[in-house]
Design an enzyme around this catalytic site. Sequence first.
Site, PDB file in Angstrom:
ATOM      1  N   ASP A 147       0.823  -1.209   0.000  1.00 27.60           N
ATOM      2  CA  ASP A 147       0.000   0.000   0.000  1.00 27.60           C
ATOM      3  C   ASP A 147       0.859   1.262   0.000  1.00 27.60           C
ATOM      4  O   ASP A 147       2.036   1.239   0.351  1.00 27.60           O
ATOM      5  CB  ASP A 147      -0.921   0.012   1.226  1.00 27.60           C
ATOM      6  CG  ASP A 147      -0.156   0.165   2.534  1.00 27.60           C
ATOM      7  OD1 ASP A 147       0.933  -0.439   2.636  1.00 27.60           O
ATOM      8  OD2 ASP A 147      -0.640   0.873   3.436  1.00 27.60           O
ATOM      9  N   GLU A 148       0.245   2.352  -0.397  1.00 34.31           N
ATOM     10  CA  GLU A 148       0.778   3.712  -0.265  1.00 34.31           C
ATOM     11  C   GLU A 148       2.222   3.835  -0.761  1.00 34.31           C
ATOM     12  O   GLU A 148       3.071   4.413  -0.091  1.00 34.31           O
ATOM     13  CB  GLU A 148       0.691   4.169   1.198  1.00 34.31           C
ATOM     14  CG  GLU A 148      -0.728   4.268   1.719  1.00 34.31           C
ATOM     15  CD  GLU A 148      -0.805   4.740   3.158  1.00 34.31           C
ATOM     16  OE1 GLU A 148      -1.705   5.534   3.471  1.00 34.31           O
ATOM     17  OE2 GLU A 148       0.037   4.325   3.980  1.00 34.31           O
TER      18      GLU A 148
END
Length: 782
Positions: free
Chosen positions: A570-571
């Site tokens: 993620d991210e």
Amino acid sequence: MNNLVNYSQILTGYVGSESFLRKIRDVVMRIKEKNPSAVYLCDPVLGDNGHFYVPESLIPIYQNEVLPLADITTPNNFELELLSGMKVTTEAEALTAMDILHQKGIPIVVLSSLDASGTDLASYVSLKDSKEGTRRVWKTIIPRLQGIFTGTGDLFAALFLGVYSKLGKQNLPRVLETTLSTMKVVLGRTKEKADQRKIPVAPGEKPKPSELQLVQSLDVILNPPSSCAAIEVNSGHLQKESGLLGYPSTYTPTRGEPWPKPQHVTKYGQLYMVVRPPVFRFETVRHTCDLVEDALKRYYLLISQHHSMLQSFRKDKVGNEEKAWKGTPNYAGYLDVLKVDLMAPCEAYPNENMDESYELKIDTPDLVGQGMLIASSNWGLLRGLETFSQLLYPTSDFAALQLNSTLLFDFPRFSYRSVLLDTSRHYLSKQVILENLEIMAMNKYNVFHWHIVDDQSFPYQSRVFPELSEKGAYHPYLHIYTQEDIAEIVEFARRRGIRVIPEFDTPGHVRSWGNAWTDFLTKCYNSHGKPDGTYGPINPLREDVYKKMKSLLQEIIQVFPDSYVHLGGDEVDFNCWKSNPEIQAYMQSQNLTDYGVLESSYMLEIMNIVKTLSRNTTYVVWQEVFDHGAGTINQDAVVSVWKSQGNLTAAGEELDLVTSSGYRAIFSSCWYLDYISTGRDWPKYYLCDPQNFNGTSRQKRLVIGGGAALWGEYVDSTNLTPRLWPRASAPAERLWSSQKVNNTQEASHRLEEHRCRLVQRGFNVQPPNGPSYCIVDWNARN
């Protein structure tokens, strides 16, 4: 005017012109003159979501001529802004704006919906008594429902006035609860009908609004359900301590009601049995094992401690032990033995396919005066023992414990029910982790999602790569988890039927890795093409990255016995990759412009490594991995949907995309408990459902569960437990109990008991519903 002026209620809604609005003003004045007690509800229909339905010239007529005649007004968010002359985006602004309308002489102001939290909607009712100088406000949290409906404002106003005419001003919170509970059913049926029809929409056209299923919902309109709870808001305005309406500010705890609520419960009248811990015992039937024997000892100790603690409250501590129940017509005898029937040999480790069902019989028609717990697996036995312990409550004189004569059959709705704890941003002591595993078992969670490392620190002590924690942990030997620590945590969890799933998040969130492996990360460059001294995500072009990851993952799979491992994804900040000349050259050589493809390529390689290490391992990834490469990630991956906490419609759309592509999904978007608020916030978590999205029944079966997440930016060992519990109990019940269990009013009383149960067992957890008390105070145990 036909001179029919003997009305008791008046309701006005859409008015399209100034002249007609003034005519309505005159009619209302005549009716009020004839019958001063007539109740006038003015629904000031002006527009919605920034769009006008009527000429703006109607605003001052409403403000100065019509609203002063009203007893009740029901503006929406946009209309409240127009009528009060102020912007309304927060609860505080809403209360101020509603008070501005009060100043026009309106006793009751209802805000039909406020989108303040970004996840659910809130509806408010405000009562002001100008003579007494008091004001009270209540609100109800209502789930956002996907769809386009016509006439919802008209229905809200009509229902509110109809319920108000029956219940009156003294029951105003109930009026709001009943109105919204009915609305919830009507809109739900309307959405279900629309989903069945699935009218195609041509490109460029907007979907047509759905016609409300009013006739089809006559049953609930005439017999309203109760699925919404109104809570009082401390508005900061004048308010009497005694309360203007006599509406209770506390929720009386239930007695002997388990949490989460079991699937099927039959109680036999008011019959009950008495448990005397000094003589009570468990008796195993058929199979047993060390895990079962350990659990029986643990629960016997809990019951004994509960009983011992209550002795300090007794007035007569010697003799007369039987006077509270002997001779009463509902007393069904002593339960001195609970037979525990495990129907199959024990399994060693909890797993994704474990059977957690059980049956519990207490003084049933086929087992009069006896008790039996039956389960097909040791995991179901653990869940049943917890429920049995929660059925017990003190006798009136505190001399013993009692439980109702009950037949109970129970099983989880979802197989995956998790709590995420973050040990990177703040180190959590082993004791706090063990404490929360104990509380998780009380709430029938079965997965500890251990977000063990991140940018901030690397507390996992690797034997293959010890330099990672030596240089990446906050402290090289104080703030680490040795493999002995991990083995203890995994074993503690196993004995409570809880899986431990580690997360090692890459290619982003890896700054702490770079303290030992600088070349592991991508070197970032400034606008002049020079290194700027910072590092970004893992460099996916380096071969040694995959060699090190393979060695580390091989160790992780051996240290953590569960078949799941969370690989993150993620991210990922692409800016550093974009600035790096080596990666730029690679992207150009591959004719690529989307850096999400580069991330997908890296994640696919990591997934393949996991499969080469263990074909029995399932990997979990955050939703960005799916978003950036839905066609490339392996079909056996589990996708964790977490984004769009402020927009559950978008989260539902993501679930639809993931499951329509055939992937299993885990949902946590609405259960980020690090987002804290003052007051009673658990109902919004309670009403959120992982299957509330547009999808087929097959798609919804692919949602294997979800979990609460407590990220660690502002949480450490000092405040984790009270911040997490009992707020995390709300998603626990949503994930275990029937989908039909969604009445927050009913749940409030059970949650009060559950919170006191947690306190009685020695856990420092916060009150869920405002002013309250527990018989056993937390300090009495510490």
